[in-house]
Design a protein around this motif. Structure first.
Motif, PDB file in Angstrom:
ATOM      1  N   PHE B  98       0.171-103.890 -45.428  1.00  0.00           N
ATOM      2  CA  PHE B  98       1.104-104.818 -44.784  1.00  0.00           C
ATOM      3  C   PHE B  98       0.985-106.149 -44.563  1.00  0.00           C
ATOM      4  N   GLY B  99      -0.551-106.244 -43.839  1.00  0.00           N
ATOM      5  CA  GLY B  99      -0.831-107.788 -44.086  1.00  0.00           C
ATOM      6  C   GLY B  99      -1.273-108.563 -44.862  1.00  0.00           C
ATOM      7  N   LEU B 100      -1.698-107.502 -45.708  1.00  0.00           N
ATOM      8  CA  LEU B 100      -2.001-108.144 -46.868  1.00  0.00           C
ATOM      9  C   LEU B 100      -1.475-108.890 -48.305  1.00  0.00           C
ATOM     10  N   ALA B 102       1.956-109.555 -46.608  1.00  0.00           N
ATOM     11  CA  ALA B 102       2.152-110.514 -45.789  1.00  0.00           C
ATOM     12  C   ALA B 102       1.572-112.149 -46.129  1.00  0.00           C
ATOM     13  N   ARG B 103      -0.021-112.161 -46.851  1.00  0.00           N
ATOM     14  CA  ARG B 103      -0.510-113.590 -46.856  1.00  0.00           C
ATOM     15  C   ARG B 103      -0.211-113.980 -48.194  1.00  0.00           C
ATOM     16  N   LYS B 104       0.297-112.848 -48.905  1.00  0.00           N
ATOM     17  CA  LYS B 104       0.841-112.626 -51.232  1.00  0.00           C
ATOM     18  C   LYS B 104      -0.799-112.562 -51.537  1.00  0.00           C
ATOM     19  N   THR B 105      -1.722-111.426 -50.622  1.00  0.00           N
ATOM     20  CA  THR B 105      -3.103-111.390 -51.622  1.00  0.00           C
ATOM     21  C   THR B 105      -1.897-110.394 -52.929  1.00  0.00           C
ATOM     22  N   PRO B 106      -2.599-111.052 -54.193  1.00  0.00           N
ATOM     23  CA  PRO B 106      -2.945-110.038 -55.845  1.00  0.00           C
ATOM     24  C   PRO B 106      -3.476-108.803 -55.331  1.00  0.00           C
ATOM     25  N   GLU B 109      -6.507-107.025 -55.650  1.00  0.00           N
ATOM     26  CA  GLU B 109      -7.172-107.543 -54.704  1.00  0.00           C
ATOM     27  C   GLU B 109      -6.542-106.351 -53.516  1.00  0.00           C
ATOM     28  N   ARG B 150      -7.752-106.772 -43.881  1.00  0.00           N
ATOM     29  CA  ARG B 150      -7.547-108.003 -43.392  1.00  0.00           C
ATOM     30  C   ARG B 150      -8.772-108.601 -43.420  1.00  0.00           C
TER      31      ARG B 150
END
Lengths: 307, 367, 279
Positions: B98-100, B102-106, B109, B150
């Motif tokens: 969820f948190g990743l 939200a931060r638009k992590t590929p 990854e 995270r």
């Protein structure tokens, strides 16, 4: 490590100045549209109406000069108004306890485990969700002196033809209205009371059973106190609905015979939309609002005390 | 990785002054536990660090940067909540990611990090389940997993174990300790449980009424409490406090209990007390400092005491025995078979080398 | 449930309760049955003395008439008015409810004012609203009715959704804020999914309230956007020769409600008790 660092760097999200402002003001921004509509459609007409109620506007005379409390003074001389309030009070006073009692008895039937209970409950709520105007129409068909089943059933039990003009005969119009009303809304009480009864603390009931308390004692000492808040809310909701009863009567008797079943809502409607007594109707509206506010406040006060 | 500095932090809730001018520095990679009774401000402090509450005064620095004006999401922190805060409508996998997201992590990854975290926590087989299909311990692991992926600068834990039963709590405590060894991120952990505080912390920060009562390494707080409150809060069963009067004679000192009886204090304790004749004190003796007298001579600072066993509570390894000293009920922790029945007279040795003397008026430890 | 294993006394009591439950249910459903049945009768059967309790065959001429004369447009109007107004009320009301629930915007007073709006009797506001609508030329138009029903339903939506949102654990939102969402995203990605069922139930009720309303529709429609309850009253008259139409129109106006409410069974109690009873 460099990869992780750069990724973490990319993960930092700094919103724009506008985004930040929108987020800071969010509590107010999202309240505003709803409040605006409520003010526009809820409060604005009330204020307008309040102003008009101090004027003397009728269908023929658009006199906007202020006449003070003249309209309000007239309320006290208007016997038809007080009669309509009386009719409203009678219907409320009879129907509300009846609905509560019937609802309670129905709930008793279903409170213990009964396989298939869900289906029964689902069927029993149907009257409550029907449009009141349809409910009125349905009972109009039911009560019909020649083609309706009620007369036929009564005749069967009486052993002789029973011909009652339910929606016209002064002796039967009130029973007719109340039957229809009680039919539609007892299931409402039933649903709420069933839920409330299911929430009664089971361990208290078991303790009482072990102590050998009689059913009436258990009812008085445990069940009623615990469902009292729900009863209060149910009565408040239904009471307010009953005081403004309109649809069912419109469908059944249209206030007749004469103005015998004219409730305050019907009377206000007649004054406003048949007589076009604009200022006077506004005054009546405020009388109704004042009465309801007083009743609601009193009930809410008592509920606070009960808590 | 980051250190955390608080200076002059105040927080009010209406009229309640929850945090009162607090200064605190937590080093990079340190595991700090904020502990204290309910209402001491520990959760408020943690939430203030997270940015979920704004301090009314003071500055908060994370990794050298003042974060007072930053939103929680801009502080690069991860937080684990008491009720796990898992999204019931998302699978375990999506909860962790969820948190990743939200931060638009590929997405690649994300998959890698979720896989790593799941393996570290042993929840790899649960990724497609929903939170309601998990046990309490599993949920807690997922919540921790969500924080791990995270790769945040700072980990915050808000009473993460208090909803678990005793056995699971011990297990998860061990896991969290191991986790800290593996990822060495700075962690701040809030609990009201002194055992958790003692076992997990590099440093305990004991809070009381919105202020720091004492901070330091767990054993330092346990052995050298600065106040009676600290002495009473740490340790189980808690320390015995017996009212007495100080009596100074020559080079030595003794405590005289209110209902009679005297105990001579070891000389190491008396140096600071030479002018304290007649002073009222609370004598603090930990239950662990009692033992069955084995006969023979006593070590220096150990006094003999004969008592009648009142309540006896065996725990298996140790037996808590209630006795009376100076008219006060006192708990002594003895060997399992040291005492067998109510009313039994037992000869005890009390080690007074680690006794604490507390001034009843100020609550401070004076010796 | 294994009835066979129960003692005889319990079986008797269970039997009696079934009997009671069945009788009560039949009693309450009889008028509904009568309504449906009439809608399938031929005129000869409707005006038969004594009344016939079952039609010889199910036939749809009463419905056919409604379609042929174009009266069903009233149902369509009701759908549009109730649907659109519910949609708007739900969106605006839920947002407002979020603010009230989470930020305590306006304090208890604003919340009380909003619910008191619900208590105001329609008859007290319908007249001034009518005058205003006449003034602005909004009588007998979709816009006016939709606006009115939106306003009428907003207090209900706000009140109900506030309750549902308060039930969402605060930690879920805080966790999302720490994890990287802003407030708008939290509402959309955390609060909405969490209150989805409550939202559905509330939508159904707002729809039903708007659908069932008679008084506002009576006053504010003439010919263009007549809703089904008003259309229904057009069939009332001294003569009873419109019975087939009354029954058929009533059934058309009732079926959607039955379906919607049956689907929302679980939320019924909370919905009709203004959230006071959580079923």
């Amino acid at each position: 490590m460099t990869l992780a660092t750069s990724l973490n760097g990319a993960e930092q999200r700094r919103p724009s100045r506008l985004g930040r402002m929108l987020e800071d003001r969010l509590p107010y921004l999202i309240v505003a549209p709803a409040i605006f509509i409520l003010l526009l459609v809820g409060l604005f007409p009330l204020i307008y109406s309040l102003v008009v109620s101090f004027q003397r506007i009728t269908m023929t005379d658009n006199d906007t000069s202020f006449v003070g409390l003249l309209n309000y003074a007239e309320l006290f001389r208007d016997t038809r108004l007080w009669a309509s309030l009386g009719h409203t009070a009678i219907i409320t006073a009879v129907a509300l306890p009846l609905e509560l009692l019937i609802g309670f008895l129905m709930a008793q039937l279903f409170i213990d485990r009964l396989p298939g209970r869900q289906l029964f409950v689902a069927l029993l709520v149907l009257p409550t969700v029907i449009s009141p105007i349809v409910a009125g129409a349905t009972w109009r068909l039911m009560f019909d002196v020649r083609f309706g089943p009620i007369g036929q059933i009564l005749s069967f039990f009486a052993g002789e033809p029973v011909r009652i003009l339910w929606t016209v005969n002064p002796a039967y119009v009130y029973p007719a209205i109340i039957i229809c009303e009680v039919w539609q809304w007892s299931p409402f009480m039933f649903l709420l009371l069933l839920a409330a009864l299911s929430n009664v603390d089971q361990s208290q009931l078991e303790a009482a059973e072990i102590d050998g308390a009689s059913y009436l004692r258990v009812l008085r000492a445990i069940i009623l106190p615990s469902i009292a808040p729900v009863i209060a809310v149910a009565c408040l909701i239904r009471g307010l609905d009953l005081v403004r009863i309109f649809d069912i009567i419109w469908a059944l008797t249209e206030g007749g015979p004469g103005s015998m079943t004219e409730t305050i809502s019907l009377y206000t409607y007649v004054q406003g939309f048949s007589q076009f007594e604009i200022s006077y109707t506004a005054a009546i509206s405020f009388l109704v609002i004042a009465l309801l506010t007083i009743i609601t406040t009193l009930v809410l006060k008592r509920m606070e005390l009960a808590r | 990785m980051a250190d955390v500095k608080l200076s002059g932090v105040h927080k009010y809730y209406g009229n309640v002054h929850a945090v009162r001018g607090l200064d605190l520095t937590i080093g990079d990679g340190e595991f700090a536990v904020l502990v204290g009774p309910s209402g001491c401000g520990k959760s408020t402090l943690l939430r203030t660090i997270a940015g979920l509450e704004d301090p009314d005064d003071g500055t908060i620095t994370i990794g050298g940067a003042v974060v007072n004006d930053l939103r929680p999401r801009e502080r690069n922190i991860a937080m684990v909540f008491q009720n796990y805060a898992l999204y019931p409508y998302l699978t375990v996998n999506d909860n962790i990611a969820f948190g990743l997201r939200a931060r638009k992590t590929p997405e690649i990854e994300i998959r890698k990090r979720v896989g790593e975290a799941a393996e570290m926590l042993g929840i790899g087989s649960l990724l497609q389940r929903y939170p309601r299909q998990l046990s309490g311990g599993q949920r807690q692991r997922v919540a921790i997993g969500r924080a791990i992926v995270r790769k945040a600068d700072l980990f915050l834990f808000d009473e993460p174990l208090s909803n678990l039963d005793a056995q699971l709590r011990d297990e998860m405590r061990t896991e969290i300790k191991r986790l800290h060894h593996e990822i060495t991120t700075t962690m701040i952990y809030v609990t009201h449980d002194q055992v958790e505080a003692m076992t997990l912390a590099d440093r305990i920060v004991l809070l009381r009424d919105g202020k720091i009562e004492q901070q330091g390494a767990p054993l330092e707080l346990f052995e050298q409490p600065r106040t009676g409150f600290v002495a009473g809060f740490l340790g189980s069963p808690s320390i015995n406090l017996i009212p007495a009067t100080l009596k100074i004679n020559g080079g030595g000192a003794a405590v005289v209990f209110e209902s009679g009886g005297t105990m001579t204090l070891p000389s190491a304790k008396t140096t600071s007390l030479t002018s304290a004749e007649g002073r009222q004190v609370l004598v603090g003796i930990r239950p662990q400092h009692f033992s069955r007298a084995g006969g023979g001579s006593l070590r220096d600072g150990v006094v003999a005491y004969s008592a009648v066993a009142d309540l006896i509570q065996p725990t298996g390894t140790r037996t808590f025995t209630t006795i009376k000293i100076g008219g006060v009920d006192v708990v002594a922790e003895l060997q399992a078979h040291d005492v067998s029945r109510h009313g039994e007279r037992i000869d005890l040795a009390i080690d007074l080398n680690r006794v604490v003397l507390i001034d009843p008026a100020s609550g401070l430890v004076i010796a | 449930m294994k009835v066979g294993k129960l003692p005889a006394r319990k079986v008797r009591i269970l039997g009696l309760r079934y009997l009671g439950a069945t009788v009560v249910t039949l009693l309450f459903l009889f008028p509904v049955y009568w309504l449906f049945m009439i809608s399938f009768k031929t005129p000869d059967e409707i005006y038969h003395v004594p009344p016939l309790w079952v039609p010889a065959q199910i036939q749809f001429s009463n419905y056919y008439v409604l379609f042929k004369d174009g009266d069903v447009v009233a149902i369509l109007n009701s759908l549009i008015v109730a649907g659109v107004s519910s949609g708007i009320a739900i969106v605006l009301g839920t947002l407002c409810a979020y603010s009230l629930a989470r930020f305590g915007t306006g304090g208890e007073n604003l919340a009380m004012w909003i619910i008191s709006q619900r208590m105001i009797p329609p008859i007290a506001v319908v007249f001034p609203i009518f005058l205003l609508y006449v003034h602005f030329g909004m009588v007998d138009g979709f816009f006016g009715l939709i606006l009115l029903y939106t306003a009428f339903n907003l207090p209900y939506v706000i009140w109900m959704m506030r309750g549902y949102i308060v039930d969402v654990p605060l930690e879920l939102e805080e966790s999302a804020l720490v994890d990287g969402l802003n407030r708008w995203e939290v509402i959309w990605k955390v609060v909405f999914p969490m209150v989805r069922s409550g939202l559905m139930a509330t939508s159904v009720f707002t729809f039903v309230f708007a659908w069932n309303d008679f008084l506002f529709a009576l006053v504010l429609t003439r010919t263009e956007v007549i809703t089904f309850p008003v259309q229904l009253t057009h069939y009332f008259g001294g003569q009873s020769n419109f019975w087939g139409k009354i029954a058929a129109m009533s059934v058309l106006g009732t079926l959607p409600i039955f379906v919607a409410v049956s689907v929302m069974q679980r939320y019924l109690v909370r919905g009709i008790s203004l959230g006071a009873v959580k079923g």
